[in-house]
Design a protein around this motif. Structure first.
Motif, PDB file in Angstrom:
ATOM      1  N   SER A   1       0.891  -1.093   0.084  1.00  0.00           N
ATOM      2  CA  SER A   1       0.061   0.004  -0.121  1.00  0.00           C
ATOM      3  C   SER A   1       0.883   1.132  -0.010  1.00  0.00           C
ATOM      4  O   SER A   1       1.803   1.274   0.542  1.00  0.00           O
ATOM      5  CB  SER A   1      -0.863   0.133   1.246  1.00  0.00           C
ATOM      6  OG  SER A   1      -1.965  -1.052   1.168  1.00  0.00           O
ATOM      7  N   ILE A   2       0.513   2.271  -0.698  1.00  0.00           N
ATOM      8  CA  ILE A   2       1.365   3.514  -0.834  1.00  0.00           C
ATOM      9  C   ILE A   2       0.820   4.667  -0.635  1.00  0.00           C
ATOM     10  O   ILE A   2      -0.659   4.921  -0.919  1.00  0.00           O
ATOM     11  CB  ILE A   2       1.738   3.301  -2.763  1.00  0.00           C
ATOM     12  CG1 ILE A   2       2.577   1.986  -2.763  1.00  0.00           C
ATOM     13  CG2 ILE A   2       2.625   4.525  -2.750  1.00  0.00           C
ATOM     14  CD1 ILE A   2       3.926   1.972  -2.077  1.00  0.00           C
ATOM     15  N   PHE A   3       1.281   5.586  -0.092  1.00  0.00           N
ATOM     16  CA  PHE A   3       1.099   6.964   0.284  1.00  0.00           C
ATOM     17  C   PHE A   3       1.766   7.845  -0.581  1.00  0.00           C
ATOM     18  O   PHE A   3       2.863   8.098  -1.156  1.00  0.00           O
ATOM     19  CB  PHE A   3       1.417   7.446   1.654  1.00  0.00           C
ATOM     20  CG  PHE A   3       1.229   8.671   2.070  1.00  0.00           C
ATOM     21  CD1 PHE A   3      -0.144   8.793   2.991  1.00  0.00           C
ATOM     22  CD2 PHE A   3       2.027   9.655   1.708  1.00  0.00           C
ATOM     23  CE1 PHE A   3      -0.385   9.927   3.265  1.00  0.00           C
ATOM     24  CE2 PHE A   3       1.518  11.162   2.221  1.00  0.00           C
ATOM     25  CZ  PHE A   3       0.346  11.138   2.913  1.00  0.00           C
ATOM     26  N   LEU A   4       1.101   8.302  -1.610  1.00  0.00           N
ATOM     27  CA  LEU A   4       1.714   9.405  -2.770  1.00  0.00           C
ATOM     28  C   LEU A   4       1.400  10.662  -2.444  1.00  0.00           C
ATOM     29  O   LEU A   4       0.500  11.294  -2.172  1.00  0.00           O
ATOM     30  CB  LEU A   4       0.965   9.244  -4.328  1.00  0.00           C
ATOM     31  CG  LEU A   4       1.074   7.899  -4.833  1.00  0.00           C
ATOM     32  CD1 LEU A   4       0.181   8.039  -6.202  1.00  0.00           C
ATOM     33  CD2 LEU A   4       2.524   7.451  -5.183  1.00  0.00           C
ATOM     34  N   ASP A   5       2.695  11.252  -2.244  1.00  0.00           N
ATOM     35  CA  ASP A   5       2.749  12.838  -1.679  1.00  0.00           C
ATOM     36  C   ASP A   5       2.919  13.735  -2.941  1.00  0.00           C
ATOM     37  O   ASP A   5       3.149  13.388  -3.945  1.00  0.00           O
ATOM     38  CB  ASP A   5       3.835  12.847  -0.695  1.00  0.00           C
ATOM     39  CG  ASP A   5       3.740  14.300   0.187  1.00  0.00           C
ATOM     40  OD1 ASP A   5       2.468  14.747   0.101  1.00  0.00           O
ATOM     41  OD2 ASP A   5       4.781  14.804   0.493  1.00  0.00           O
TER      42      ASP A   5
END
Length: 332
Positions: free
Chosen positions: A125-129
């Motif tokens: 799972s990824i947090f794109l900033d």
């Protein structure tokens, strides 16, 4: 059957009836209503073991945390991070931090960072900033969402404010607010209709500890399913983690706009003195009505000079993001 056996049988029957009754109420409630419940999710942009021990100690009260070894996965696998991930276990869910620089980073580089998290740390799972507000880069972010979902992960995008619908619909979760307490209290913006609270995450920093529950409640009322309020402040309000009260963020049950439930009551008839009875079972049908038009509108442009939030999870790196009072100053 002796008196003790009979008493035990009656107790068992009473417990079974109570369980069925509770089960029936629960199932009915699930069919007809939903809870507007918010949970804590934290942008944990730190690498020190002391703060990660606090994460571990409060794991039961957190839904998501963000691992950020070096403003991304870094150049090579870090044994310290491998140990932290193993020690943390399966809860809370870990998101891997990846900066996109508002789609200025080549897509292949972003994809490579996402794959590093999967291969090195088992994080899918990824947090794109640093994601944009407007619609000019939909294809770029849709391809990232497809890649993350193909690996079984969820995608979070952080524009720092509420983007247009074209971008809201791409990720699983949108960080629709990231700013200080004063900006949050003065803002009148709310999340668009037609979405569940689990779509939105609010991040509020610079809030005194004695006002945290007040701000959490305000965020819940504004429709944020995920919330983090901290007393930490610029330049990096995400370089530590608060100690939370034991009580969760919850609210009374409410009826959602999109669920319609109809129930056919049971009927019975007695046809003879011998009490022959015919019963029609209860049936429940749940349908989903079409969602009303979505009306996502960004916050008005900010006034005043922008400020800088450091993003790095490692002390050796000083990556940052520019945030203005009220909304992120990012290109469309």
């Amino acid at each position: 059957m002796g008196p003790h056996a009979l008493r035990r049988r009656l107790q068992l029957l009473g417990s079974a009836s109570l369980a069925l009754s509770i089960c029936g109420i629960t199932l009915s409630a699930l069919a007809q209503s939903t809870e507007l419940v918010s949970t804590r999710a934290v942008p944990t942009y730190f690498s020190d073991n002391d703060n990660w021990a606090k994460v571990k100690a409060q794991a039961g009260g957190l839904r998501y945390v963000v691992m950020n070894p070096d403003s991304g996965p870094g150049a090579a696998v870090d044994p310290g991070w491998v140990t932290r991930m193993v020690d943390l276990g399966i809860e809370p869910k870990v998101l891997g931090y990846v900066a996109t620089t508002y789609a200025a980073r080549p897509l292949v580089e972003v994809m490579a960072d996402i794959e590093k998290y999967r291969q090195w740390y088992g994080v899918t799972s990824i947090f794109l900033d640093e994601t944009p507000w407007g619609c000019s880069q939909v294809a770029y972010y849709q391809s990232l969402a497809t890649s993350v979902h193909a690996n079984g992960g969820i995608l979070v995008m952080n524009p720092g404010g509420l983007p247009l619908n074209c971008m809201v619909d791409i990720p699983d979760i949108v960080v629709s607010f990231e700013n200080n307490m004063q900006a949050y209290l003065s803002s009148t913006a709310s999340n668009p209709t037609g979405y569940q609270p689990r779509k939105f995450w609010h991040l509020i920093y610079g809030a005194p500890v004695n006002r945290h529950r007040e701000i959490e409640e305000l965020a819940r009322q504004r429709g944020a399913g995920f919330i983090y309020v901290t007393s930490d402040d610029l330049p990096n309000p995400w370089d530590g983690i608060e100690t939370f009260p034991a009580l969760p963020i919850t609210a009374p049950t409410v009826v959602p706009f999109d669920v319609t439930t109809t129930t056919t009551p049971s009927t019975s008839s007695t046809t003879t003195p011998s009490a022959t009875t015919t019963t029609t079972p209860t049936t429940t049908t749940t349908t989903i009505d079409p969602a009303p038009p979505r009306t996502a509108v960004p916050l008005p442009p900010a006034s005043g000079p922008p400020t800088t939030i450091a993003r790095s999870g490692a002390s050796s790196s000083q990556s940052s993001s520019t945030i203005a009072q009220g909304r992120a100053t990012v290109p469309s």
